[in-house]
Write a protein that holds these residues in place. Sequence first.
Motif, PDB file in Angstrom:
ATOM      1  N   PHE A 145       0.839  -1.193   0.000  1.00 23.14           N
ATOM      2  CA  PHE A 145       0.000   0.000   0.000  1.00 23.14           C
ATOM      3  C   PHE A 145       0.875   1.245   0.000  1.00 23.14           C
ATOM      4  CE2 PHE A 145      -2.888  -3.028   2.207  1.00 23.14           C
ATOM      5  CZ  PHE A 145      -3.872  -3.053   1.235  1.00 23.14           C
ATOM      6  N   PRO A 146       0.390   2.320  -0.640  1.00 23.96           N
ATOM      7  CA  PRO A 146       1.123   3.580  -0.528  1.00 23.96           C
ATOM      8  C   PRO A 146       1.066   4.087   0.915  1.00 23.96           C
ATOM      9  CG  PRO A 146      -0.859   3.829  -1.870  1.00 23.96           C
ATOM     10  CD  PRO A 146      -0.782   2.406  -1.491  1.00 23.96           C
ATOM     11  N   ILE A 150      -1.810   3.821   4.233  1.00 25.20           N
ATOM     12  CA  ILE A 150      -1.606   3.228   5.551  1.00 25.20           C
ATOM     13  C   ILE A 150      -1.848   4.268   6.634  1.00 25.20           C
ATOM     14  CG2 ILE A 150       0.137   2.267   7.087  1.00 25.20           C
ATOM     15  CD1 ILE A 150       1.334   0.878   4.707  1.00 25.20           C
ATOM     16  N   ALA A 151      -1.347   5.474   6.389  1.00 25.03           N
ATOM     17  CA  ALA A 151      -1.514   6.539   7.367  1.00 25.03           C
ATOM     18  C   ALA A 151      -3.000   6.781   7.649  1.00 25.03           C
ATOM     19  CB  ALA A 151      -0.850   7.819   6.860  1.00 25.03           C
ATOM     20  N   TYR A 152      -3.807   6.867   6.591  1.00 23.47           N
ATOM     21  CA  TYR A 152      -5.234   7.129   6.803  1.00 23.47           C
ATOM     22  C   TYR A 152      -5.925   5.961   7.485  1.00 23.47           C
ATOM     23  CZ  TYR A 152      -5.002  11.496   4.291  1.00 23.47           C
ATOM     24  OH  TYR A 152      -4.701  12.776   3.938  1.00 23.47           O
ATOM     25  N   LEU A 191       5.485   4.666   9.275  1.00 24.13           N
ATOM     26  CA  LEU A 191       6.819   4.446   8.707  1.00 24.13           C
ATOM     27  C   LEU A 191       7.322   3.040   9.043  1.00 24.13           C
ATOM     28  CD1 LEU A 191       8.420   7.882   9.579  1.00 24.13           C
ATOM     29  CD2 LEU A 191       7.878   7.018   7.302  1.00 24.13           C
ATOM     30  N   ASN A 192       7.059   2.642  10.276  1.00 23.30           N
ATOM     31  CA  ASN A 192       7.457   1.321  10.744  1.00 23.30           C
ATOM     32  C   ASN A 192       6.907   0.234   9.815  1.00 23.30           C
ATOM     33  OD1 ASN A 192       7.971  -0.932  12.211  1.00 23.30           O
ATOM     34  ND2 ASN A 192       6.604  -0.453  13.898  1.00 23.30           N
ATOM     35  N   VAL A 258       8.232  12.581   3.460  1.00 28.38           N
ATOM     36  CA  VAL A 258       7.484  13.748   3.009  1.00 28.38           C
ATOM     37  C   VAL A 258       5.971  13.568   3.095  1.00 28.38           C
ATOM     38  CG1 VAL A 258       7.134  15.321   1.087  1.00 28.38           C
ATOM     39  CG2 VAL A 258       9.389  14.340   1.497  1.00 28.38           C
ATOM     40  N   LEU A 259       5.475  12.495   2.461  1.00 30.55           N
ATOM     41  CA  LEU A 259       4.024  12.289   2.426  1.00 30.55           C
ATOM     42  C   LEU A 259       3.449  12.063   3.812  1.00 30.55           C
ATOM     43  CD1 LEU A 259       3.353  10.174  -0.754  1.00 30.55           C
ATOM     44  CD2 LEU A 259       2.319  12.343  -0.115  1.00 30.55           C
ATOM     45  N   VAL A 260       4.149  11.247   4.593  1.00 36.18           N
ATOM     46  CA  VAL A 260       3.642  10.941   5.926  1.00 36.18           C
ATOM     47  C   VAL A 260       3.574  12.207   6.770  1.00 36.18           C
ATOM     48  CG1 VAL A 260       4.095   9.605   8.012  1.00 36.18           C
ATOM     49  CG2 VAL A 260       4.492   8.597   5.766  1.00 36.18           C
ATOM     50  N   GLU A 261       4.582  13.062   6.637  1.00 35.57           N
ATOM     51  CA  GLU A 261       4.576  14.327   7.382  1.00 35.57           C
ATOM     52  C   GLU A 261       3.402  15.200   6.970  1.00 35.57           C
ATOM     53  OE1 GLU A 261       9.357  14.831   8.276  1.00 35.57           O
ATOM     54  OE2 GLU A 261       8.323  16.317   7.044  1.00 35.57           O
ATOM     55  N   VAL A 262       3.123  15.193   5.671  1.00 39.81           N
ATOM     56  CA  VAL A 262       2.008  16.021   5.193  1.00 39.81           C
ATOM     57  C   VAL A 262       0.687  15.501   5.755  1.00 39.81           C
ATOM     58  CG1 VAL A 262       0.747  16.778   3.150  1.00 39.81           C
ATOM     59  CG2 VAL A 262       3.246  16.735   3.127  1.00 39.81           C
TER      60      VAL A 262
END
Lengths: 318, 542
Positions: A145-146, A150-152, A191-192, A258-262
Amino acid sequence: MNPILLIVLKRLMIGLLTLWIVTVIIFAAVELLPGDIATEKLGQAATPESLAAFREKFDLNRPMVERYLSWLGGAVTGDFGISMANQRPISELIGVRTANTFFLAGYAAALAVPIAVVSGMLAALYNRSVFDRVLSNSTLAAISFPEFFIAYILILIFSVWLGWFPSLANVDVDTGLGERLYKTFLPAMTLNLIVLAYMMRMTRAAILNLLALPYIEMAHLKGIKRWRVIAVHALPNALAPIISVIALNLAYLIVGVVLVEVVFVYPGLGQVLVDAVSNRDVTVVQAACLIFAATYILLNLLADVLSIIANPRLLHPR
Amino acid sequence: MTDLLLDMKNIKIEGWSDRQWKPIIKGVDLQLKRGEILGLIGESGAGKSTLGLAAMGYTKGGCRIREGNIKFDGIELAGASSKALRQLRGKRIAYVAQSAAAAFNPAFKLINQYCEAPVQHGVMSKEQAEKDAKELYRKIRLPDPDMIGFRYPHQVSGGQLQRAMTAMAMACRPDLIIFDEPTTALDVTTQIEVLGAIRDIVREFNTAAIYITHDLAVVAQMADQIKVLLRGDEVEQAPAREMLANPKEDYTKSLWAVRDFRRAPPVPREGGETTLLEINTIHAAYGTVKVLDNISLNIRRGSTVAVVGESGSGKSTLARVIMGLLPQLEGVITYDGESLHKLGAKRPRGLQRHLQMIHQMADTALNPKQKIKDVIGRPLSFFLGLKGAAKEARIRELLTLIELDPDEFMDRFPSELSGGQKQRVCIARALAAEPDFIICDEVTSALDQLVAEGILRLLDRLQRELDLTYLFITHDIATVRSIADEVVVMQNGVIVEQGSKEAIFSPPHEPYTELLLSSVPEMDPDWLTNLLKERDTQVTAG
């Protein structure tokens, strides 16, 4: 002279040389962009006076080599010049944010590396069992997955449904360590999950590779417990490939956030870089590139050196 | 109390290959009394290691014990839980592997590996085990026994490692040790010391042992009983002296007779002897390490020159220099009056063609992705420009020459051949270039004795039919006796002695040649005892 010291020194020199080449490329790439930076920045409406003033301010009138040398001299001492967008010193702009990015990467690594190595060892121990397959497939699914997805998902589960962790990682200089760890837990987990699979699979494969070797068979025939055979006999000999994959993933943690921070609105380097690119803030882009490149090179250098030290033949010559 | 320690009955072991279970051991019985040494001999693939490991209730990956009982001191091992087996292994049954260099973990010091079994089995504390290790290192005659344990495996020589491994097997004072070809990878002079050390320590602790080897002369020194295996079946078993004096089965007799091959004496050449290859004061080095020192050698056309020496003597390096794979620092090589360029690639193709080489490991010398006809066809088109039907006809001729049926073998891949067949293909590949001079680098070392003898006979026949000149590199004195006209003895990069075979093999010898020759195990079961006694008195006297 100890040969290992010699090898390490040689690697160090190669690392520094690579870093220097990178600085040349970063500087030259920006110089070689088509058009004139001053006209690009100030636009069609610029008067000759304002153009001249801009050139003066950003020191564009001197020859390229001279400017490169003074830029390099500044970068070495942590002074990256001033931002083209808001005229503030770059080190002031990105100092705290760089620290934040490194904190988040370190946090994620502190979670991911032990989990990856231990689960890789378990997967090798229970090779081809249900446990091994579930672990392999679930970590593979996670990297498929992008990262924003995962973040969402994590936000949906842990923040919206369960309400355990905040969905925004808005930390500042005054945030205490405990609160900081709590607030950044979800981005660190994201990130993990992204880096876990590579490291775990490499650990598993590197250990499995060794299991047919005579000294592993010998350990079994000495009546050593299976877990001990993996942890004590196989792992130390499998370290070199594991270390290099870990280093590569740690570098990714810093560069790839970058993306995760955003998504988590985390005040790291990523956000600055996105802003700088959209503003054509060339000097900031240069500084960020240099930090990323240096991180990559240093981590790989560290991995090389650790791999050399992990080899008893080099560490203890005849 | 019975003195029967190990009782294996009707053991059947299978291995998984080509998607089915194939028998490896086909119903063998094995009994061993306390303190007794049983020699297990046979060719590769006979199943001796498999049977030896089964005595520990262990099988290699992809194998299983299908049937049979393994009673060790009243405990049934077949089907026992892995925990029960683990508690026996290392503690009451220990294992000594063929290659100590591979069987020691490279990441740990010797003494830590020694201590592992006693500490993990709860027999001794770490301190006791270390003290004990030094004691055993002394008993097994390792140099500097107090300190040698604190070295890493790569810092110790092969013979010393093998002794350290025997000491490690003794750590828990087991009732039984399985020795799996412990001296096969060692030089003859080193082998003697290791054999002596193993025998003494096993006797001192009255440990029972299964001694696995393919070398009859070695087993004659070690074993009380000998069991011969052939393709997973027992051929015969008898007390060692009885078996050596009077083997009953034909197969056993053929094993005994293998070393008797002698080539016919060469016929004097018409028109006198001519020098084919002249090696003149060659010096060579790997980096700063000097490996060849002032080597001079004349090789007559049609003769076989054997170069003998232990590993590290520089004999393979000499081959590399002649072939132009390692440029010499000094010296000249002339071939048929013409001086050879240092680099093989710079020699004219016509000259390259005349010098060919056959390697020790046929396995790795053949490209696994090429069919046999491509392996042999390549030098045909490269050196001789043969194509199409002419090439195929020549491939068939060559295969017939090396006694392989062309129709059967042309389209096979190397993996579908046995070890001896692969070596024959390598010979055919060398012959394809129509050479005058062939270097045979340990070509029979990796083969079983019967197969090796076949290869030697083939090489001898080819020499007579095709007027070939051989440089035969080997560490095996028996091979030298079989095929050489002239012998060159090398040690540490220097030629110690050279001359005709008769001159080298009859006294007086140079001291090193003497050591080398006397170290070759003989079938006499008292040979080792007598030799060690003799050397001891020499040392005391000297």
